[in-house]
Design an enzyme around this catalytic site. Structure first.
Site, PDB file in Angstrom:
ATOM      1  N   CYS A  22      41.195  38.922  38.053  1.00 45.85           N
ATOM      2  CA  CYS A  22      41.695  39.684  36.905  1.00 45.85           C
ATOM      3  C   CYS A  22      41.101  39.228  35.580  1.00 45.85           C
ATOM      4  O   CYS A  22      41.320  39.868  34.549  1.00 45.85           O
ATOM      5  CB  CYS A  22      43.214  39.600  36.860  1.00 45.85           C
ATOM      6  SG  CYS A  22      44.015  40.522  38.195  1.00 45.85           S
ATOM      7  N   LYS A  25      38.865  41.831  33.684  1.00 44.74           N
ATOM      8  CA  LYS A  25      39.411  43.017  33.026  1.00 44.74           C
ATOM      9  C   LYS A  25      38.747  43.254  31.672  1.00 44.74           C
ATOM     10  O   LYS A  25      38.302  42.314  31.007  1.00 44.74           O
ATOM     11  CB  LYS A  25      40.917  42.847  32.796  1.00 44.74           C
ATOM     12  CG  LYS A  25      41.790  43.080  34.014  1.00 44.74           C
ATOM     13  CD  LYS A  25      43.254  43.050  33.612  1.00 44.74           C
ATOM     14  CE  LYS A  25      44.161  43.428  34.757  1.00 44.74           C
ATOM     15  NZ  LYS A  25      45.575  43.474  34.360  1.00 44.74           N
ATOM     16  N   THR A  56      53.612  52.181  26.869  1.00 42.41           N
ATOM     17  CA  THR A  56      53.879  50.744  26.704  1.00 42.41           C
ATOM     18  C   THR A  56      52.965  49.870  27.558  1.00 42.41           C
ATOM     19  O   THR A  56      53.146  48.655  27.596  1.00 42.41           O
ATOM     20  CB  THR A  56      55.343  50.418  27.053  1.00 42.41           C
ATOM     21  OG1 THR A  56      55.583  50.692  28.438  1.00 42.41           O
ATOM     22  CG2 THR A  56      56.294  51.237  26.188  1.00 42.41           C
ATOM     23  N   GLY A  57      52.014  50.478  28.244  1.00 46.78           N
ATOM     24  CA  GLY A  57      51.121  49.691  29.086  1.00 46.78           C
ATOM     25  C   GLY A  57      51.853  48.979  30.197  1.00 46.78           C
ATOM     26  O   GLY A  57      51.555  47.823  30.521  1.00 46.78           O
ATOM     27  N   ASP A  58      52.804  49.667  30.828  1.00 49.49           N
ATOM     28  CA  ASP A  58      53.599  49.064  31.896  1.00 49.49           C
ATOM     29  C   ASP A  58      52.747  48.923  33.163  1.00 49.49           C
ATOM     30  O   ASP A  58      51.582  49.323  33.200  1.00 49.49           O
ATOM     31  CB  ASP A  58      54.858  49.888  32.160  1.00 49.49           C
ATOM     32  CG  ASP A  58      56.066  49.016  32.469  1.00 49.49           C
ATOM     33  OD1 ASP A  58      55.880  47.960  33.093  1.00 49.49           O
ATOM     34  OD2 ASP A  58      57.186  49.394  32.084  1.00 49.49           O
ATOM     35  N   ASP A  59      53.355  48.380  34.221  1.00 51.95           N
ATOM     36  CA  ASP A  59      52.585  47.991  35.397  1.00 51.95           C
ATOM     37  C   ASP A  59      52.214  49.141  36.315  1.00 51.95           C
ATOM     38  O   ASP A  59      51.225  49.061  37.044  1.00 51.95           O
ATOM     39  CB  ASP A  59      53.358  46.923  36.177  1.00 51.95           C
ATOM     40  CG  ASP A  59      53.516  45.654  35.371  1.00 51.95           C
ATOM     41  OD1 ASP A  59      52.510  44.988  35.115  1.00 51.95           O
ATOM     42  OD2 ASP A  59      54.655  45.335  34.966  1.00 51.95           O
ATOM     43  N   ASP A  77      44.541  48.777  41.423  1.00 52.38           N
ATOM     44  CA  ASP A  77      44.043  47.502  40.921  1.00 52.38           C
ATOM     45  C   ASP A  77      42.924  47.001  41.829  1.00 52.38           C
ATOM     46  O   ASP A  77      43.072  47.010  43.046  1.00 52.38           O
ATOM     47  CB  ASP A  77      45.165  46.461  40.858  1.00 52.38           C
ATOM     48  CG  ASP A  77      44.983  45.476  39.715  1.00 52.38           C
ATOM     49  OD1 ASP A  77      43.838  45.001  39.547  1.00 52.38           O
ATOM     50  OD2 ASP A  77      45.949  45.192  39.007  1.00 52.38           O
ATOM     51  N   ASP A 100      52.169  45.382  41.282  1.00 47.57           N
ATOM     52  CA  ASP A 100      52.521  46.353  40.246  1.00 47.57           C
ATOM     53  C   ASP A 100      53.768  47.152  40.629  1.00 47.57           C
ATOM     54  O   ASP A 100      54.585  47.504  39.770  1.00 47.57           O
ATOM     55  CB  ASP A 100      51.353  47.308  39.997  1.00 47.57           C
ATOM     56  CG  ASP A 100      50.237  46.679  39.197  1.00 47.57           C
ATOM     57  OD1 ASP A 100      50.474  45.638  38.555  1.00 47.57           O
ATOM     58  OD2 ASP A 100      49.113  47.219  39.211  1.00 47.57           O
ATOM     59  N   ASP A 233      54.503  41.827  35.462  1.00 49.38           N
ATOM     60  CA  ASP A 233      53.863  40.728  36.181  1.00 49.38           C
ATOM     61  C   ASP A 233      52.794  40.115  35.290  1.00 49.38           C
ATOM     62  O   ASP A 233      52.312  40.721  34.328  1.00 49.38           O
ATOM     63  CB  ASP A 233      53.325  41.137  37.548  1.00 49.38           C
ATOM     64  CG  ASP A 233      52.252  42.213  37.516  1.00 49.38           C
ATOM     65  OD1 ASP A 233      51.951  42.740  36.426  1.00 49.38           O
ATOM     66  OD2 ASP A 233      51.706  42.520  38.580  1.00 49.38           O
TER      67      ASP A 233
END
Length: 339
Positions: A22, A25, A56-59, A77, A100, A233
């Site tokens: 990650c 990214k 909100t850029g959630d998972d 992902d 996620d 997360d």
């Protein structure tokens, strides 16, 4: 199972990737500029109500199927090799993608593979080991794995698109934090610097692999049982990056007790020895203007921003076995405070 023992090769997968896990990214600040102004589409015949989208850029995305008690969760992902062992890489990538769904309080139902492979450079037998690792973790999760998509690519990449379900009234969201709630973390930090050391030196850290390959299922279930409603997360943007997004979305300030944050064995030494990824440094640069670091030294700052791969859940609440690392307080001058 390893690249050496299973395939008879001595190939190091991490040598074929410009980044790792990650940490590869797109930096969060750059990503937010790209996404700015992209309002979610609302089809006239949509079969449900969008509960969680880009805002909100959630998972994961969440859609409530109208007339039912079901929210469908969707996420994807994938990343470049984080370890040299192909089977372990597959396990880690699968656990990371499934996370996620767990971070939203859901249960994964079906996943499909996403594979990019340099077929003229790396043996396809190694790709088979990667896919085997992913399959074994989805089986552990009780999630179907059915097909996917592959491309010939100069750089190997692997991950999954995952669909899950949740109770629309009991979603774990990053915008549901409230002042007065404690902050808990379900996995120790430090896989980023240990993975970077692994890539640079070839040293193997089985405890880091075990942490990354562990599912967040039990933590998610415990959070729901405890009535928790706010979570995310901790992955590529580091603890501080994901916590900043949570605090910003919830309209609160997050206070971190640096002395209470757990780290994997060897992580602090790896950070002091300079095994810090570019992604971690970009994370720190992104959150620094929004953070009161108090007396925290540079190593502490880097570890709190360390780009995690398949990290734990960050919860606004308490569950058994997860250390409390801080609290949410009314919004102040800074969204983040480190003590």
């Amino acid at each position: 199972m390893s690249a050496n023992t299973a395939s008879g090769t001595t190939l190091r997968l991490t040598r074929y990737a410009h980044g790792g896990g990650c940490a590869c990214k797109i930096p969060p600040g750059e990503l937010e500029r790209v996404l700015a102004g992209l309002a979610p589409g609302v089809p006239g015949d949509a079969a449900g109500t969008l509960l969680v989208g880009l805002e909100t850029g959630d998972d994961a995305a969440a859609v409530h199927l109208d007339g039912t008690g079901i929210a469908v969760l969707a996420t994807a992902d994938f990343f470049t090799p984080v370890v040299d062992d192909p089977y372990d890489w597959g396990r880690i990538a699968a656990a990371n993608a499934l996370s996620d769904v767990y971070a939203m309080g859901g249960r994964p139902l079906v996943a499909v593979n996403l594979l990019a492979w340099p077929r003229d450079t790396l043996p396809l037998e190694l790709a088979a080991l990667v896919l085997r690792g992913g399959l074994d973790v989805t089986r552990e999760a009780g999630c179907h794995l059915a097909g996917g998509h592959s491309v010939d690519d100069p750089e190997p990449k692997y991950g999954m698109a995952v669909t899950g379900i949740a109770d629309p009234d009991r979603l774990l969201r990053n915008d549901a934090g409230r002042a007065g709630l404690p902050l808990s973390l379900t996995k120790p930090l430090g896989v980023g610097v240990l993975n970077n050391r692994h890539k640079a030196t070839g040293e193997v850290f089985p405890h880091a692999v075990a942490s990354m390959a562990a599912l967040n299922r039990e933590a998610s279930e415990a959070a729901l049982a405890a009535g928790i409603r706010c979570a995310t997360d901790v992955t590529g943007f580091g603890l501080l990056g994901h916590l900043y997004k949570l605090a910003r979305a919830s309209g609160v300030t997050a206070v971190v007790d640096a002395s209470a944050v757990p780290y994997l064995e060897g992580a602090c030494e790896a950070a002091r020895d300079g095994f810090v990824s570019g992604g971690t440094r970009r994370n720190l640069a992104w959150v620094a203007p929004h953070t009161d670091f108090g007396g925290a030294d540079e190593v502490t700052r880097l570890l709190l921003a360390d780009a995690q791969t398949s990290g734990g859940l960050l919860l606004a609440g308490e569950i058994p076995g997860a250390p409390v690392i801080g609290e949410l307080v009314p919004a102040g001058e800074y969204p983040l405070v480190v003590r």
